[in-house]
Design an enzyme around this catalytic site. Sequence first.
Site, PDB file in Angstrom:
ATOM      1  N   CYS A   1      24.340  41.132 -25.655  1.00 44.25           N
ATOM      2  CA  CYS A   1      24.133  42.496 -25.155  1.00 44.25           C
ATOM      3  C   CYS A   1      22.894  42.638 -24.272  1.00 44.25           C
ATOM      4  O   CYS A   1      22.833  43.532 -23.419  1.00 44.25           O
ATOM      5  CB  CYS A   1      23.972  43.472 -26.316  1.00 44.25           C
ATOM      6  SG  CYS A   1      25.289  43.483 -27.514  1.00 44.25           S
ATOM      7  N   ASP A  16      19.531  53.218 -25.295  1.00 44.15           N
ATOM      8  CA  ASP A  16      20.317  51.982 -25.338  1.00 44.15           C
ATOM      9  C   ASP A  16      20.094  51.079 -24.132  1.00 44.15           C
ATOM     10  O   ASP A  16      20.834  50.107 -23.939  1.00 44.15           O
ATOM     11  CB  ASP A  16      21.807  52.327 -25.436  1.00 44.15           C
ATOM     12  CG  ASP A  16      22.183  52.921 -26.781  1.00 44.15           C
ATOM     13  OD1 ASP A  16      22.319  52.162 -27.748  1.00 44.15           O
ATOM     14  OD2 ASP A  16      22.338  54.158 -26.859  1.00 44.15           O
ATOM     15  N   ASP A  70      26.431  45.936 -21.109  1.00 44.98           N
ATOM     16  CA  ASP A  70      27.483  46.952 -21.053  1.00 44.98           C
ATOM     17  C   ASP A  70      27.604  47.617 -19.690  1.00 44.98           C
ATOM     18  O   ASP A  70      28.619  48.256 -19.401  1.00 44.98           O
ATOM     19  CB  ASP A  70      27.232  48.035 -22.114  1.00 44.98           C
ATOM     20  CG  ASP A  70      27.431  47.521 -23.519  1.00 44.98           C
ATOM     21  OD1 ASP A  70      28.294  46.644 -23.707  1.00 44.98           O
ATOM     22  OD2 ASP A  70      26.716  47.981 -24.427  1.00 44.98           O
ATOM     23  N   HIS A 115      32.859  46.155 -29.843  1.00 39.38           N
ATOM     24  CA  HIS A 115      33.298  45.512 -28.611  1.00 39.38           C
ATOM     25  C   HIS A 115      34.080  44.233 -28.904  1.00 39.38           C
ATOM     26  O   HIS A 115      33.969  43.661 -29.996  1.00 39.38           O
ATOM     27  CB  HIS A 115      32.092  45.125 -27.744  1.00 39.38           C
ATOM     28  CG  HIS A 115      31.348  46.260 -27.162  1.00 39.38           C
ATOM     29  ND1 HIS A 115      29.965  46.356 -27.216  1.00 39.38           N
ATOM     30  CD2 HIS A 115      31.767  47.358 -26.483  1.00 39.38           C
ATOM     31  CE1 HIS A 115      29.569  47.465 -26.598  1.00 39.38           C
ATOM     32  NE2 HIS A 115      30.641  48.092 -26.151  1.00 39.38           N
TER      33      HIS A 115
END
Length: 254
Positions: free
Chosen positions: A247, A60, A66, A160
Amino acid sequence: MLVAITHAVSPNLNQCELSHIPRQEISFEQARAQHAQYEQVLAELGCQVIRLTGAIDMPDSVFVEDIAVVLDELAIITRPGAETRRAETSVIAEGVSGFRDLSRIDSPGTIDGGDVLRIEKTLYVGNSERTNESGIFQLTGLVEPYGYEVVPVPVDGCLHLKSAVTQLGENTLLINQSWVEASVFVGRHLIEVDPEETHAANALLVGSEIIYPTSFPKTLARIEEEGFSVHTVDMSELQKAEGAVTCCSLIFRR
């Protein structure tokens, strides 16, 4: 000068964390090409793009948002809600440390940066599967001395807060009201996603320009009807990893 920190796409992206969508086969080559196009648009919009590679084995790691919350005064290195992602923090901390003093979220707190929506001096923070009350409490203590207000926001049905709502302009938000209560954002102008495009609420504001995925044409039309300047990118492979346009970068002023 705006800085945009990104991270190369991992060849292990198919092993990514998933919470709300079914697992599909992801083309690494296509995902990498789409990510490169995304970086190109960031550069065209005036960002100095800094691509990191230190967490390339971590599935990820492309989703750098994040791992840090970068404000004008400091950067907070998060403690991601998915345990498998916590090893990413050292790479992002090193990348951000040249620009900001660092603070950190500690156990038992968890925060994903995708749950933090900053609008001027207000931080809306999603209380989600990945961000808990301890994390929100710690974040509040770190940012209040700099004049920020933290507003916890319940999130339901998505990964989220920024899956449900993002900023399009000074006082305009793009929102999916089935995942977050619109009443939290009283006084702000809301554009609702098309009901057939539930995942369409994630847009990336860069200066006064918007980066938006090609996957949601009906919602895109709503945004453009409001007069916003939109640059579209194909994010289809990264979306299979539950990713979106916010992201994949950490954007801040140098």
